[in-house]
Design a protein around this motif. Structure first.
Motif, PDB file in Angstrom:
ATOM      1  N   UNK A 123      -3.146   1.028  32.723  1.00 41.79           N
ATOM      2  CA  UNK A 123      -1.931   0.518  32.136  1.00 41.79           C
ATOM      3  C   UNK A 123      -0.636   0.412  33.030  1.00 41.79           C
ATOM      4  N   UNK A 124       0.353  -0.526  32.584  1.00 40.62           N
ATOM      5  CA  UNK A 124       1.497  -0.715  33.382  1.00 40.62           C
ATOM      6  C   UNK A 124       2.556   0.293  33.226  1.00 40.62           C
ATOM      7  N   UNK A 125       3.593   0.352  34.022  1.00 40.62           N
ATOM      8  CA  UNK A 125       4.605   1.373  34.070  1.00 40.62           C
ATOM      9  C   UNK A 125       5.470   1.397  32.756  1.00 40.62           C
ATOM     10  N   UNK A 126       5.536   0.205  32.146  1.00 36.37           N
ATOM     11  CA  UNK A 126       6.569   0.160  30.997  1.00 36.37           C
ATOM     12  C   UNK A 126       5.872   0.775  29.637  1.00 36.37           C
ATOM     13  N   UNK A 127       4.473   0.602  29.692  1.00 37.29           N
ATOM     14  CA  UNK A 127       3.814   1.087  28.738  1.00 37.29           C
ATOM     15  C   UNK A 127       3.499   2.480  28.809  1.00 37.29           C
ATOM     16  N   UNK A 128       3.929   3.280  29.641  1.00 32.66           N
ATOM     17  CA  UNK A 128       3.509   4.665  29.894  1.00 32.66           C
ATOM     18  C   UNK A 128       4.721   5.495  29.889  1.00 32.66           C
ATOM     19  N   UNK A 129       5.917   5.072  29.710  1.00 30.15           N
ATOM     20  CA  UNK A 129       7.327   5.776  29.493  1.00 30.15           C
ATOM     21  C   UNK A 129       7.527   6.803  28.354  1.00 30.15           C
ATOM     22  N   UNK A 130       6.556   6.649  27.249  1.00 34.06           N
ATOM     23  CA  UNK A 130       6.596   7.413  26.164  1.00 34.06           C
ATOM     24  C   UNK A 130       5.167   7.944  26.004  1.00 34.06           C
ATOM     25  N   UNK A 131       4.653   8.843  26.679  1.00 34.01           N
ATOM     26  CA  UNK A 131       3.239   9.340  26.627  1.00 34.01           C
ATOM     27  C   UNK A 131       2.983  10.167  25.308  1.00 34.01           C
ATOM     28  N   UNK A 132       1.828  10.097  24.777  1.00 36.03           N
ATOM     29  CA  UNK A 132       1.420  11.174  23.739  1.00 36.03           C
ATOM     30  C   UNK A 132       0.770  12.460  24.564  1.00 36.03           C
ATOM     31  N   UNK A 133       0.826  13.207  23.938  1.00 35.55           N
ATOM     32  CA  UNK A 133       0.149  14.509  24.417  1.00 35.55           C
ATOM     33  C   UNK A 133      -1.141  14.395  24.987  1.00 35.55           C
ATOM     34  N   UNK A 134      -1.741  15.285  25.827  1.00 34.78           N
ATOM     35  CA  UNK A 134      -3.261  14.999  26.375  1.00 34.78           C
ATOM     36  C   UNK A 134      -3.633  14.067  26.777  1.00 34.78           C
ATOM     37  N   UNK A 135      -2.609  13.433  27.558  1.00 33.17           N
ATOM     38  CA  UNK A 135      -2.758  12.146  28.554  1.00 33.17           C
ATOM     39  C   UNK A 135      -2.456  12.343  29.973  1.00 33.17           C
ATOM     40  N   UNK A 136      -3.150  12.163  31.013  1.00 34.96           N
ATOM     41  CA  UNK A 136      -2.805  12.322  32.206  1.00 34.96           C
ATOM     42  C   UNK A 136      -2.592  10.946  32.983  1.00 34.96           C
ATOM     43  N   UNK A 137      -1.551  10.835  33.866  1.00 27.52           N
ATOM     44  CA  UNK A 137      -1.242   9.357  34.384  1.00 27.52           C
ATOM     45  C   UNK A 137      -1.534   9.883  36.014  1.00 27.52           C
ATOM     46  N   UNK A 138      -2.133   8.999  36.772  1.00 27.96           N
ATOM     47  CA  UNK A 138      -2.499   9.081  38.304  1.00 27.96           C
ATOM     48  C   UNK A 138      -2.011   7.505  38.861  1.00 27.96           C
ATOM     49  N   UNK A 139      -1.836   7.942  40.048  1.00 27.43           N
ATOM     50  CA  UNK A 139      -1.707   6.664  41.145  1.00 27.43           C
ATOM     51  C   UNK A 139      -2.773   6.125  41.331  1.00 27.43           C
ATOM     52  N   UNK A 140      -2.964   4.653  41.602  1.00 25.53           N
ATOM     53  CA  UNK A 140      -4.150   4.126  41.996  1.00 25.53           C
ATOM     54  C   UNK A 140      -4.288   3.763  43.448  1.00 25.53           C
ATOM     55  N   UNK A 141      -5.414   3.708  44.153  1.00 22.73           N
ATOM     56  CA  UNK A 141      -5.776   3.193  45.320  1.00 22.73           C
ATOM     57  C   UNK A 141      -6.801   2.077  45.151  1.00 22.73           C
ATOM     58  N   UNK A 142      -6.623   0.811  45.645  1.00 19.32           N
ATOM     59  CA  UNK A 142      -5.381   0.465  46.170  1.00 19.32           C
ATOM     60  C   UNK A 142      -4.247   0.365  45.047  1.00 19.32           C
ATOM     61  N   UNK A 143      -2.849   0.272  45.570  1.00 17.60           N
ATOM     62  CA  UNK A 143      -1.772  -0.112  44.783  1.00 17.60           C
ATOM     63  C   UNK A 143      -2.047  -1.119  43.980  1.00 17.60           C
TER      64      UNK A 143
END
Length: 311
Positions: free
Chosen positions: A237-257
């Motif tokens: 998912x994209x940056x703007x859709x992740x600025x308000x996260x629900x609990x129990x959700x983890x965000x990680x960097x991707x490779x390749x960018x």
């Protein structure tokens, strides 16, 4: 065809109501009916049909003429704007379409900046999926749209580039990895947002030579986050859709960018009205360099939200 008939036909087509269109132009319903009947008689075609189930509908020729009429009204509005600008009184109507994330993060700031300086300019926002925004621009229902490429059928300018991230349930087996390779996601049940949101994700897996195992397809990023929260799938998912996260959700960097571009699209940059050009210029001044954009997830401290198992 006169100006009143054209405006009336467009209003009826957009509102699907003789009554609402009449109120907009201060006309009684009998007067509206007579005007449309006269227009159809003059053109010698049926523009509108009444259906008991579907209500008021456009005929095929009515749909084609609607696009032309919108173009005529746009031209008349341009004349008014040019005359007003000559007198130093900028005014006009701008109809903007945007998908939900773009509507929430970009449009309010753009509107605020324009109306503070040019109170005579009216801006109407129409929010829909990426596919709907494209359709609205193609039919000239809107003057400009915030879209996700590809948008080859329109003239467009890049507005903002946002990063893509892997989004996991909080107890997912990959949560310990600070950077997740796309290959790591190949065997995972994936959730994909449709209606125009999917091209950057599909392209990411294509570039990584990985298979995209889509288990669920949704149209809303909020639905996507809640399904990930429940452990039903993994998402990109994209940056703007992740600025308000629900609990129990983890965000990680991707490779390749990976990134997703957001463009401002119009039918023609050369033919835009003064008001629409002002909208474009203001948007680019505010966001094209990303200076006023929301911070990255790392800078905002959201990369490790709810992750209590960091290495």
């Amino acid at each position: 065809m006169n100006n009143t008939q054209i405006r009336l036909f467009v209003l009826i087509a957009e509102s699907r109501s003789f009554t609402k269109a009449g109120l907009e132009l201060n006309m009684t319903q009998p007067a509206v009916s007579r005007a449309i009947s006269a227009l159809e008689a003059e053109l010698d075609v049926k523009l509108l049909l009444r259906d008991r189930r579907s209500g008021l509908m456009l005929t095929d020729i009515g749909k084609r003429i609607l696009v032309i009429c919108r173009g005529i009204l746009s031209g008349l509005d341009k004349i008014d704007q040019e005359i007003a600008a000559e007198k130093g009184l900028e005014k006009g109507l701008i109809r903007i379409g945007a998908f939900p994330v773009a509507a929430a993060y970009f449009v309010p700031k753009i509107i605020s900046a324009i109306t503070a300086k040019y109170p005579g300019i009216e801006i109407r926002l129409y929010e829909g999926s990426v596919a709907e925004v494209k359709d609205w621009l193609a039919s000239r229902f809107i003057d400009a749209g915030l879209m996700i490429p590809p948008v080859e059928e329109f003239a467009s300018l890049p507005l903002f580039r946002e990063k893509l991230y892997a989004v996991l349930p909080g107890d997912h087996e990959l949560r310990h990895k600070q950077i997740i390779c796309v290959k790591d996601l190949e065997a995972q049940p994936m959730l994909l947002c449709r209606s125009g949101y999917e091209p950057p994700v599909v392209d990411l897996f294509h570039r990584a030579r990985s298979r995209l195992n889509v288990k669920y397809e949704v149209n809303s990023y909020i639905t996507a986050l809640n399904m990930i929260k429940e452990g039903l799938a993994v998402g990109v998912m994209s940056q703007l859709s992740l600025l308000s996260l629900p609990p129990n959700v983890v965000v990680r960097e991707l490779a390749p960018d990976a990134y997703r571009d957001i463009h401002i699209a119009v039918h023609s940059l050369e033919e835009t009205s003064i008001a629409v050009q002002l909208f474009i210029d203001t948007a680019l001044q505010l966001f094209s360099g990303n200076e006023a954009a929301p911070p990255s997830l790392a800078a905002a401290g959201l990369i490790n939200v709810n992750d209590k198992d960091k290495e």
